[in-house]
Design an enzyme around this catalytic site. Structure first.
Site, PDB file in Angstrom:
ATOM      1  N   HIS A   1      -3.596  42.764 -20.600  1.00 31.47           N
ATOM      2  CA  HIS A   1      -3.707  41.660 -21.329  1.00 31.47           C
ATOM      3  C   HIS A   1      -5.009  40.867 -21.561  1.00 31.47           C
ATOM      4  O   HIS A   1      -5.213  39.966 -22.085  1.00 31.47           O
ATOM      5  CB  HIS A   1      -2.546  40.700 -20.888  1.00 31.47           C
ATOM      6  CG  HIS A   1      -2.884  39.969 -19.368  1.00 31.47           C
ATOM      7  ND1 HIS A   1      -2.522  40.552 -18.309  1.00 31.47           N
ATOM      8  CD2 HIS A   1      -3.800  38.830 -19.306  1.00 31.47           C
ATOM      9  CE1 HIS A   1      -3.016  39.759 -17.190  1.00 31.47           C
ATOM     10  NE2 HIS A   1      -3.637  38.904 -17.811  1.00 31.47           N
TER      11      HIS A   1
ATOM     12  N   ASP B   1       0.865  46.846 -18.519  1.00 26.44           N
ATOM     13  CA  ASP B   1      -0.212  45.864 -18.340  1.00 26.44           C
ATOM     14  C   ASP B   1      -1.525  46.617 -17.912  1.00 26.44           C
ATOM     15  O   ASP B   1      -1.853  46.264 -16.608  1.00 26.44           O
ATOM     16  CB  ASP B   1       0.166  44.601 -17.746  1.00 26.44           C
ATOM     17  CG  ASP B   1      -0.756  43.321 -17.736  1.00 26.44           C
ATOM     18  OD1 ASP B   1      -1.903  43.804 -18.582  1.00 26.44           O
ATOM     19  OD2 ASP B   1      -0.759  42.497 -17.205  1.00 26.44           O
TER      20      ASP B   1
ATOM     21  N   GLY C   1      -7.764  33.932 -13.977  1.00 25.72           N
ATOM     22  CA  GLY C   1      -9.152  34.525 -13.654  1.00 25.72           C
ATOM     23  C   GLY C   1      -8.878  35.509 -12.817  1.00 25.72           C
ATOM     24  O   GLY C   1     -10.003  36.329 -12.626  1.00 25.72           O
TER      25      GLY C   1
ATOM     26  N   SER D   1      -1.621  41.538 -12.660  1.00 27.98           N
ATOM     27  CA  SER D   1      -0.895  41.028 -13.904  1.00 27.98           C
ATOM     28  C   SER D   1      -0.775  39.852 -14.203  1.00 27.98           C
ATOM     29  O   SER D   1      -1.422  39.057 -15.057  1.00 27.98           O
ATOM     30  CB  SER D   1       0.420  42.010 -14.165  1.00 27.98           C
ATOM     31  OG  SER D   1       0.942  41.603 -15.159  1.00 27.98           O
TER      32      SER D   1
END
Length: 378
Positions: free
Chosen positions: A227, A251, A330, A347
């Site tokens: 992502h 992911d 972050g 994730s």
């Protein structure tokens, strides 16, 4: 105030589930030189191995050349002192076993220390050439000039322009007002850049708009969360390109880093050190694990479950590791370790590192298998 790109979706009777994508964040007479010691005596075997590998010089010959250059350095140091302001630099040819000393007064290269030294007449002294460079610095190197350096063999200052022509270098020389005959113009295809170690848990930036964390270094780059960026997206610090990305459903992603970035089989422990990665053996449920990320650093907890499916706003991701390790925006893409064994990349989850939370990780072995990557170990 720094804005944070945070994606959330309501959970039934629970806290919000979050993808942890962060914000953008005058000369005297010469005197004899002392004899040089055998320079190879204290040289690590790894250095001799590297010289053989990179220079094609057999180990025995490499040791002999180290002894030669140690003696040459002693002679050059003594001669440079005696030549004073007339000294114009020196170079060696280890293969030929010769030492060259350039000077505007070659007749002064004499005495026992000059035995075996070739004196080369020069038009400008080394201090003259360095003064030319200082004037270039004062004029300011533009973005399309890569470097200048003193070439003692040609007795000139080389100014390199980036690209296929020397126009930018010539313009700099003209603006600095230095003698044209003291300069040699050249080109270089690639502009210099700083070198970066690619280490798990460190920050990187996507399309200059968002921040994630490096998962684990692999041959040619690193793995991270899907992502964080689509295939083709660019990264900085380290510079690279997403070569593969899958989200939702999975992911995971991998980034191929550009030349000058060095993938390292280690993870930042945010205590001034690194944890060496030794492999990727899956830990058992209940095992202690620790996560590294560029927002909250090094955080630990336990594995609660495997093969977990998680519903994000963008869709469901399956096969994740569920933990009670906290994480925040972050930290996405960052490393999960069990001891020195790589487990997965961050994730998303719920909660934060002030009140605690649940974080999910994409298993690293699945990423390696999907893209045919090799995990770098230390």
């Amino acid at each position: 105030m720094t804005m944070t790109r945070t994606r959330r979706v309501a959970l039934s009777g629970a806290a919000a589930l979050t993808l942890l994508l962060g914000p953008l964040a005058a000369g005297s007479s010469a005197t004899p030189a002392p004899a040089a010691a055998d320079a190879s005596a204290d040289v690590p075997a790894e250095m001799l191995d590297a010289m053989e590998r990179d220079l094609g010089v057999p180990r025995e010959k490499a040791a002999q050349r180290l002894t030669f250059q140690a003696d040459a350095a002693t002679r050059v140091r003594t001669l440079s002192q005696s030549l004073g302001s007339t000294y114009a630099g020196a170079w060696v040819d280890p293969a030929a076993g010769t030492v060259h000393v350039a000077t505007t007064a070659p007749q002064r290269v004499k005495g026992p220390v000059a035995a075996g030294v070739t004196a080369v007449a020069a038009t400008r002294s080394l201090s003259d050439l360095e003064a030319v460079g200082a004037r270039l610095d004062a004029a300011g190197l533009p973005a399309d000039v890569a470097t200048w350096y003193v070439d003692v063999r040609t007795n000139k200052v080389v100014v390199e322009a980036v690209g296929q022509d020397t126009a930018a270098a010539a313009a700099l020389v003209a603006s600095a007002g230095v003698p044209a005959d003291a300069v040699q113009l050249a080109t270089t295809a690639v502009a210099p850049s700083t070198f970066i170690d690619v280490v798990g848990g460190n920050a990187y930036y996507i399309n200059n708009s968002s921040r994630c964390s490096v998962g684990f270094a692999v041959q040619g780059g690193f793995v991270t969360a899907g992502h964080c960026g689509r295939t083709g997206a660019s990264t900085t610090s380290p510079s690279g390109t997403f070569r593969g990305s899958s989200f939702p459903g999975n992911d995971y992603a991998w980034v191929q880093t550009a030349s000058g970035n060095t993938p390292v089989g280690a993870v930042n422990n945010y205590s001034g050190g690194r944890v060496a990665v030794k492999g990727s053996q899956q830990a058992a449920v209940g095992a202690y694990v620790c996560r590294s990320g560029s927002t909250t650093g090094w955080r630990c907890g336990t594995v609660q479950a495997y093969n977990t499916s998680v519903r994000y706003a963008q869709g469901t991701v399956s096969g994740l590791i569920r933990t009670n390790v906290c994480a925040e925006p972050g930290d996405s893409g960052g490393s999960l370790l069990a001891g020195n064994q790589a487990q997965g990349v961050t994730s998303g989850g719920s909660g934060n590192c002030r009140t605690g939370g649940t974080t999910y990780f994409q298993p690293v072995n699945e990423i390696l298998s999907a893209y045919g990557l090799r995990l770098l170990t230390s």
